[in-house]
Motif scaffolding. Structure first.
Motif, PDB file in Angstrom:
ATOM      1  N   LEU A  33       1.017  -1.185   0.018  1.00 22.94           N
ATOM      2  CA  LEU A  33      -0.088   0.033   0.050  1.00 22.94           C
ATOM      3  C   LEU A  33       0.883   1.203  -0.020  1.00 22.94           C
ATOM      4  O   LEU A  33       0.381   2.297  -0.554  1.00 22.94           O
ATOM      5  CB  LEU A  33      -0.925  -0.074   0.994  1.00 22.94           C
ATOM      6  CG  LEU A  33      -1.931  -1.017   1.071  1.00 22.94           C
ATOM      7  CD1 LEU A  33      -2.607  -1.267   2.445  1.00 22.94           C
ATOM      8  CD2 LEU A  33      -3.147  -0.544   0.165  1.00 22.94           C
ATOM      9  N   VAL A  34       1.942   1.098   0.692  1.00 27.37           N
ATOM     10  CA  VAL A  34       2.655   2.321   0.861  1.00 27.37           C
ATOM     11  C   VAL A  34       3.471   2.737  -0.367  1.00 27.37           C
ATOM     12  O   VAL A  34       3.676   3.743  -0.979  1.00 27.37           O
ATOM     13  CB  VAL A  34       3.817   2.270   2.062  1.00 27.37           C
ATOM     14  CG1 VAL A  34       4.811   3.160   2.098  1.00 27.37           C
ATOM     15  CG2 VAL A  34       3.056   2.246   3.364  1.00 27.37           C
ATOM     16  N   ALA A  66      -4.680  -2.123  16.144  1.00 26.49           N
ATOM     17  CA  ALA A  66      -4.321  -0.694  16.100  1.00 26.49           C
ATOM     18  C   ALA A  66      -2.736  -0.552  15.655  1.00 26.49           C
ATOM     19  O   ALA A  66      -2.322   0.299  14.916  1.00 26.49           O
ATOM     20  CB  ALA A  66      -4.410  -0.027  17.522  1.00 26.49           C
ATOM     21  N   ALA A  67      -1.904  -1.638  15.926  1.00 26.61           N
ATOM     22  CA  ALA A  67      -0.861  -1.689  15.380  1.00 26.61           C
ATOM     23  C   ALA A  67      -0.543  -1.519  14.048  1.00 26.61           C
ATOM     24  O   ALA A  67       0.470  -0.758  13.344  1.00 26.61           O
ATOM     25  CB  ALA A  67       0.206  -2.816  16.227  1.00 26.61           C
ATOM     26  N   THR A  68      -1.155  -2.378  13.411  1.00 22.27           N
ATOM     27  CA  THR A  68      -1.046  -2.416  12.048  1.00 22.27           C
ATOM     28  C   THR A  68      -1.572  -1.266  11.362  1.00 22.27           C
ATOM     29  O   THR A  68      -0.892  -0.797  10.491  1.00 22.27           O
ATOM     30  CB  THR A  68      -1.859  -3.694  11.334  1.00 22.27           C
ATOM     31  OG1 THR A  68      -1.425  -4.956  12.002  1.00 22.27           O
ATOM     32  CG2 THR A  68      -1.700  -3.851   9.925  1.00 22.27           C
ATOM     33  N   LEU A  73      -0.547   4.137   8.708  1.00 24.73           N
ATOM     34  CA  LEU A  73      -0.701   5.585   8.591  1.00 24.73           C
ATOM     35  C   LEU A  73       0.738   6.215   8.682  1.00 24.73           C
ATOM     36  O   LEU A  73       0.854   7.211   7.614  1.00 24.73           O
ATOM     37  CB  LEU A  73      -1.078   6.028  10.035  1.00 24.73           C
ATOM     38  CG  LEU A  73      -2.701   5.857  10.347  1.00 24.73           C
ATOM     39  CD1 LEU A  73      -3.478   6.337  11.457  1.00 24.73           C
ATOM     40  CD2 LEU A  73      -3.714   6.221   9.121  1.00 24.73           C
ATOM     41  N   GLU A  74       1.801   5.721   9.286  1.00 24.84           N
ATOM     42  CA  GLU A  74       3.133   6.275   9.249  1.00 24.84           C
ATOM     43  C   GLU A  74       3.874   5.957   7.788  1.00 24.84           C
ATOM     44  O   GLU A  74       4.471   6.683   7.227  1.00 24.84           O
ATOM     45  CB  GLU A  74       3.933   5.474  10.346  1.00 24.84           C
ATOM     46  CG  GLU A  74       3.365   5.845  11.681  1.00 24.84           C
ATOM     47  CD  GLU A  74       4.349   5.223  12.780  1.00 24.84           C
ATOM     48  OE1 GLU A  74       5.102   4.084  12.363  1.00 24.84           O
ATOM     49  OE2 GLU A  74       4.097   5.230  13.976  1.00 24.84           O
ATOM     50  N   GLY A  75       3.355   4.716   7.255  1.00 29.67           N
ATOM     51  CA  GLY A  75       3.859   4.639   5.861  1.00 29.67           C
ATOM     52  C   GLY A  75       3.336   5.312   4.809  1.00 29.67           C
ATOM     53  O   GLY A  75       4.187   6.067   4.057  1.00 29.67           O
ATOM     54  N   LEU A  76       2.135   5.680   4.908  1.00 24.21           N
ATOM     55  CA  LEU A  76       1.501   6.829   3.944  1.00 24.21           C
ATOM     56  C   LEU A  76       1.933   8.268   4.119  1.00 24.21           C
ATOM     57  O   LEU A  76       2.289   8.809   3.236  1.00 24.21           O
ATOM     58  CB  LEU A  76      -0.151   6.552   4.213  1.00 24.21           C
ATOM     59  CG  LEU A  76      -0.785   5.269   3.784  1.00 24.21           C
ATOM     60  CD1 LEU A  76      -2.169   5.642   4.242  1.00 24.21           C
ATOM     61  CD2 LEU A  76      -0.795   5.217   2.380  1.00 24.21           C
ATOM     62  N   ARG A  77       2.380   8.634   5.549  1.00 24.43           N
ATOM     63  CA  ARG A  77       2.910   9.864   5.709  1.00 24.43           C
ATOM     64  C   ARG A  77       4.061   9.920   4.924  1.00 24.43           C
ATOM     65  O   ARG A  77       4.582  10.972   4.385  1.00 24.43           O
ATOM     66  CB  ARG A  77       3.132  10.118   7.141  1.00 24.43           C
ATOM     67  CG  ARG A  77       1.614  10.351   7.682  1.00 24.43           C
ATOM     68  CD  ARG A  77       1.612  10.812   9.367  1.00 24.43           C
ATOM     69  NE  ARG A  77       0.492  10.932   9.821  1.00 24.43           N
ATOM     70  CZ  ARG A  77      -0.219  10.083  11.084  1.00 24.43           C
ATOM     71  NH1 ARG A  77       0.739   8.865  11.304  1.00 24.43           N
ATOM     72  NH2 ARG A  77      -1.250  10.197  11.426  1.00 24.43           N
ATOM     73  N   LEU A  82      -1.328  12.725   3.644  1.00 22.92           N
ATOM     74  CA  LEU A  82      -1.482  12.805   5.199  1.00 22.92           C
ATOM     75  C   LEU A  82      -2.953  12.254   5.311  1.00 22.92           C
ATOM     76  O   LEU A  82      -3.987  12.840   4.871  1.00 22.92           O
ATOM     77  CB  LEU A  82      -1.597  14.511   5.157  1.00 22.92           C
ATOM     78  CG  LEU A  82      -0.391  15.452   4.834  1.00 22.92           C
ATOM     79  CD1 LEU A  82      -0.835  16.828   5.070  1.00 22.92           C
ATOM     80  CD2 LEU A  82       0.861  14.776   5.842  1.00 22.92           C
ATOM     81  N   PRO A  83      -2.844  11.250   5.831  1.00 23.90           N
ATOM     82  CA  PRO A  83      -4.050  10.538   6.400  1.00 23.90           C
ATOM     83  C   PRO A  83      -4.948  11.428   7.382  1.00 23.90           C
ATOM     84  O   PRO A  83      -4.104  11.851   8.492  1.00 23.90           O
ATOM     85  CB  PRO A  83      -3.386   9.263   7.261  1.00 23.90           C
ATOM     86  CG  PRO A  83      -2.254   8.995   6.701  1.00 23.90           C
ATOM     87  CD  PRO A  83      -1.811  10.348   6.039  1.00 23.90           C
ATOM     88  N   VAL A  84      -6.167  11.721   7.395  1.00 22.38           N
ATOM     89  CA  VAL A  84      -6.837  12.721   7.843  1.00 22.38           C
ATOM     90  C   VAL A  84      -7.900  12.148   9.086  1.00 22.38           C
ATOM     91  O   VAL A  84      -8.401  12.640   9.806  1.00 22.38           O
ATOM     92  CB  VAL A  84      -7.193  13.827   7.146  1.00 22.38           C
ATOM     93  CG1 VAL A  84      -6.198  14.796   6.742  1.00 22.38           C
ATOM     94  CG2 VAL A  84      -8.012  13.573   6.297  1.00 22.38           C
TER      95      VAL A  84
END
Length: 266
Positions: A33-34, A66-68, A73-77, A82-84
């Motif tokens: 995905l990233v 939540a960890a996954t 989220l961190e990978g997309l950033r 910017l995941p909002v």
């Protein structure tokens, strides 16, 4: 001339009516995905660089932990967006949003679902139809009720929005439940949006989004095509994907089999 849609992509990206992208996760493979998102940003940095993205886990059979989700989220950033928010779905999604510290966008999710559903083209207009009740004294003479949505479709097609001034960079014009006609230029960095079709009688250098509430029959017509992005019912194509022989030409854009088609007008 159609978009080479990869139906095996791990994440399906659709563009919302206010420039927010909805990333519906179809395969929970974080590295994949990233990488897909990084590729989109690299190909069209003006469109996707630092773009606001809503994450939709509704296409998965199980809500991720939540960890996954945090790793995603961190990978997309890191990939440049910017995941909002999360798209509203189940109570598990609500709990996940609280764990991640992100809001839920229920309305955005509803719009996305209308795009996929069989009633996408009539769902929004049908809500505006208010047929008059038959007179109580003469029920037998009451006119037959028109098909659902017919009155609203006729109304929307007869009362389009006309923009006579140029649409300049940073401006956004939105035609709610109707067609939009622009008599002059749509400049680079400008955005024109319609729930119906978009007609542009000058150069299109910015972004044009038709069928914003899910009408897959909507089209885009323009006299001089240099678009940064075009979208029909959330399906999009960016300038880098458009054949060079169509640039600067009069074209029409439509959706066929969930793929964007672009052809020169005679």
């Amino acid at each position: 001339m159609s978009v080479a849609v990869d139906y095996e992509q791990a994440g399906e990206l659709k563009i919302g009516q206010v420039g927010i992208a909805n990333l519906r996760i179809r395969t929970l493979d974080v590295p994949r995905l990233v990488e897909e998102m990084r590729s989109r940003v690299q190909r069209a940095p003006n469109m996707f660089g630092r773009a606001a993205v809503v994450i939709d886990f509704g296409g998965l059979s199980h809500t991720p932990d939540a960890a996954t989700a945090q790793a995603l989220l961190e990978g997309l950033r890191a990939a440049g967006v910017l995941p909002v928010a999360l798209a509203y779905g189940t109570s598990e999604i609500e709990k996940l949003s609280q764990a991640l510290g992100l809001p839920l966008l229920a309305k955005f999710r509803a719009g996305y679902e209308r795009v996929d559903g069989a009633a996408a083209e009539t769902a929004a207009p049908a809500r505006r139809e208010t047929p008059a009740p038959a007179p109580a004294a003469e029920p037998a003479k009451a006119a037959p009720r028109p098909p659902a949505g017919a009155a609203a479709v006729a109304q929307a097609s007869s009362v389009g929005m006309i923009q006579s001034a140029p649409v300049r960079s940073g401006q956004q014009i939105y035609a709610d439940n109707r067609d939009l006609t622009v008599l002059t230029t749509v400049g680079a960095g400008a955005e024109v949006i319609a729930d119906g079709s978009v007609h542009i009688y000058g150069p299109l250098r910015g972004r044009a989004l038709a069928g914003a509430q899910g009408n897959a029959r909507a089209r885009i017509f323009c006299r001089e095509f240099h678009a940064e992005l075009v979208a029909i019912a959330g399906h999009y194509k960016v300038l880098e994907d458009i054949p060079k022989d169509l640039r600067g030409k009069p074209v029409q854009v439509w959706l066929e089999d969930e793929q964007i088609k672009i052809a020169a007008l005679d």
